[in-house]
Design a protein around this motif. Sequence first.
Motif, short mmCIF file in Angstrom:
data_model
loop_
_atom_site.label_atom_id
_atom_site.label_comp_id
_atom_site.label_asym_id
_atom_site.label_seq_id
_atom_site.Cartn_x
_atom_site.Cartn_y
_atom_site.Cartn_z
N SER A 453 0.72 -1.70 -0.13
CA SER A 453 0.00 -0.11 -0.06
C SER A 453 0.40 1.39 0.41
CB SER A 453 -1.25 -0.16 1.00
OG SER A 453 -2.07 -0.76 0.93
N VAL A 454 1.86 0.98 0.55
CA VAL A 454 2.88 2.50 0.83
C VAL A 454 3.43 2.14 0.03
CG1 VAL A 454 4.75 3.45 2.00
CG2 VAL A 454 3.58 1.62 3.09
N LEU A 455 3.82 1.71 -0.75
CA LEU A 455 4.87 1.97 -2.67
C LEU A 455 3.09 2.26 -3.47
CD1 LEU A 455 7.52 -0.85 -2.64
CD2 LEU A 455 7.54 1.57 -1.63
N ALA A 456 2.51 1.30 -3.47
CA ALA A 456 1.31 1.66 -4.26
C ALA A 456 1.15 3.21 -4.26
CB ALA A 456 -0.19 0.72 -4.37
N GLY A 457 0.57 4.20 -2.96
CA GLY A 457 0.24 5.36 -3.20
C GLY A 457 1.59 6.44 -3.27
N ASN A 458 3.42 6.12 -3.23
CA ASN A 458 3.78 6.60 -3.58
C ASN A 458 4.25 6.74 -4.97
OD1 ASN A 458 6.19 7.29 -4.91
ND2 ASN A 458 7.41 6.65 -3.07
N ASP A 459 3.03 5.38 -5.63
CA ASP A 459 3.33 5.21 -6.92
C ASP A 459 2.53 6.06 -7.79
OD1 ASP A 459 4.38 4.15 -9.75
OD2 ASP A 459 2.40 3.62 -9.88
N PHE A 460 1.17 6.82 -7.31
CA PHE A 460 0.25 6.82 -7.67
C PHE A 460 0.65 8.74 -7.42
CE2 PHE A 460 -3.61 9.56 -6.59
CZ PHE A 460 -4.62 9.42 -8.00
N MET A 461 1.19 9.23 -6.54
CA MET A 461 1.52 11.21 -6.89
C MET A 461 2.04 10.67 -7.11
SD MET A 461 1.92 12.22 -2.10
CE MET A 461 1.89 13.07 -1.86
N ARG A 462 3.71 9.80 -6.88
CA ARG A 462 4.55 10.62 -8.04
C ARG A 462 4.10 10.82 -9.28
NH1 ARG A 462 7.38 6.26 -9.56
NH2 ARG A 462 7.49 5.13 -8.20
N SER A 463 3.41 9.67 -10.08
CA SER A 463 3.31 9.36 -11.33
C SER A 463 2.10 10.68 -11.83
CB SER A 463 2.15 8.45 -11.24
OG SER A 463 2.76 7.29 -11.50
N SER A 464 1.49 11.27 -10.77
CA SER A 464 0.57 12.38 -10.81
C SER A 464 1.25 13.89 -10.94
CB SER A 464 -0.28 12.60 -9.62
OG SER A 464 -1.46 11.41 -9.80
N PHE A 465 2.41 13.46 -10.04
CA PHE A 465 3.36 14.99 -10.58
C PHE A 465 3.76 15.04 -11.71
CE2 PHE A 465 2.37 15.68 -5.99
CZ PHE A 465 3.04 17.20 -5.84
N GLY A 466 4.16 13.74 -11.95
CA GLY A 466 5.01 13.62 -13.72
C GLY A 466 4.03 13.72 -14.00
N ALA A 467 2.46 13.54 -14.34
CA ALA A 467 1.83 14.04 -15.63
C ALA A 467 1.26 15.32 -15.41
CB ALA A 467 0.44 13.27 -15.08
N ALA A 468 1.01 15.98 -14.54
CA ALA A 468 1.19 16.73 -14.50
C ALA A 468 2.02 18.43 -14.56
CB ALA A 468 0.35 17.72 -12.79
N PHE A 469 3.00 18.10 -14.07
CA PHE A 469 4.05 19.06 -14.03
C PHE A 469 4.21 19.63 -15.62
CE2 PHE A 469 6.76 19.63 -10.05
CZ PHE A 469 5.38 19.74 -9.21
N PRO A 470 4.35 18.90 -16.67
CA PRO A 470 5.01 18.64 -18.10
C PRO A 470 4.10 20.73 -18.34
CG PRO A 470 5.31 16.66 -17.59
CD PRO A 470 4.30 17.12 -16.35
N LEU A 471 3.25 19.98 -17.95
CA LEU A 471 2.21 20.65 -18.97
C LEU A 471 2.43 22.71 -18.56
CD1 LEU A 471 -1.08 19.10 -17.99
CD2 LEU A 471 -0.65 18.92 -20.17
N PHE A 472 2.35 22.93 -17.99
CA PHE A 472 3.52 24.10 -17.70
C PHE A 472 5.20 24.57 -17.94
CE2 PHE A 472 3.11 22.98 -13.27
CZ PHE A 472 4.58 22.87 -13.45
N ALA A 473 5.54 23.31 -18.01
CA ALA A 473 7.42 23.55 -18.01
C ALA A 473 8.28 24.37 -19.44
CB ALA A 473 7.98 22.14 -18.26
N THR A 474 7.22 24.25 -20.95
CA THR A 474 7.78 24.81 -21.96
C THR A 474 7.86 26.40 -21.40
OG1 THR A 474 7.27 23.00 -23.63
CG2 THR A 474 7.74 25.49 -24.00
#
Length: 521
Positions: A453-474
């Motif tokens: 559960s800890v690692l699944a939550g880590n994966d979900f939260m990490r991927s959410s950040f990885g998905a959102a951040f590139p949208l405003f990067a350029t």
Amino acid sequence: MKREDTGLSESDSYNEDLEAYGLYSVMSQASRGGRRMSSTASTLPTQNRGTPIVISWGPDDTENPQNWSVTKKLLVSSMIWLLTFAIYIGSAIYSPGIPDAAQHFGISNVAATLGLTLFVLGYGVGPMILSPLSELPAVGRSPTYVLSLVIFVFFNFGVIYASNLGMFLAFRFLTGFFGSPALATGGASMGDIWSPRTRDYMIAVWGCFAISAPVLGPLVGGFAAAAKGWTWTIWQLMWISGFTLVVLVFFLPETYAPTILSQRAARVRKITGDPKCVSESELQLQDVTKKEVIFEALVRPFQLCFLEPIVFFLNLYISLIYGILYIWFEAFPIVFEEIHGFNSGENGLAFLGILVGTIFIAIPGYFFWKYRYQSRKQDAEGNIAPEAQLPPACVGALCLAVSLFWFGWTGNFQSVHWITPIIASALFSVGGCLIFNSIFTYEAHAYPQYAASVLAGNDFMRSSFGAAFPLFATAMFHNLGVGWACTLLGCLSVLFVPYPFVLLFFGKRLRLASKFARHDI
């Protein structure tokens, strides 16, 4: 095969067996929850069907993955590493084709970036639903990996031949979703095969493939996008994943001990006609309700991720780094194409600095530290305090902050040779690799009974950040400039530099105050 009197109702024996095969799974968490809910549940098999005949391992059992030869273990591990690489590369391999995809669909580059971010979001959401399947004794790891990869390969045809933007984005999300089991369960597969003393090393190698894949993505996809357009980046992904699928179909054995024993028990029942022949995992899961499994798979990860302070700040830290990584990738075309005049293929070669830092500096240094220094702190059984996993994260936190400032203010000027920001990128990979490996092993050791559960939550939260951040990067890099944009990212990383140090020196006190973390060491 051995006969036992309801000895399986003793949770301590069961937990020791689980740790022998790797990390606690979602199914084992549900089983433990079921036993807490009803003290009589474990006696039901005896009351209804008589004393069970428990199918277990024999001495030096060759079917036990822990007893496989080192050669076989390395070959099987290599297949898991290849699978992880083939899925993870699917995110960044598309990034060089973003401008061409935007032109093809008649949209902005930001909208075309959704093809990257939805894939990342898909492999963050997927493990919440698909990974527990690999922990069902009736299913196991191998079928989950192979079947999800079959869907992944064929859904990429939907990406290539998408007739409109909605279809394209939907299939990009679905390919990430169905490719996700290996990304969340690969570390557990290493635990299936390797002993606890070796497991951390193998998980680090697995993590190296996970890091190198998105780094090599722009390199692999850059020349294809320049020559043939964005669809050829997906064709490359299909060639890699298709080759991996063929290898797995013919050569990947089952590694999950409960599944192997469950299959053995089924064979014994068929031969003897005795329904009392069961595996230990089958007994433990007989009285687990769907509600308990759903809670452990879908609710527990969020409970621990957001309500457990240690886990929340660790996941926030590693998610921030993951988000910074995907933002930072968007700086490379600006630095090396716009400022230094590289073409898209040559820009991909600039990512090799990250790969060099990971393979030749971070991983060897991490292994040396674990073998030379950390091993001294282990007791006779190989146990070690979770906080002893954190010194590399302290070093990595400093490397990460320095590399961002260094990259920003050397990549911002054409007069500075292009090799300088590439060297800075190697330092970034050293910092990121040390932090990722330290935090993953810390969470697994500090919360062994809830590791899934800890690692699944880590994966979900990490991927959410990885998905959102590139949208405003350029836009951020163009509006602020590379120097100030990297300064902003560097300042964000500096805010979290003290956290590994706080956990290193005060983590035991915080851990003992938690009702979920282990208190025995």
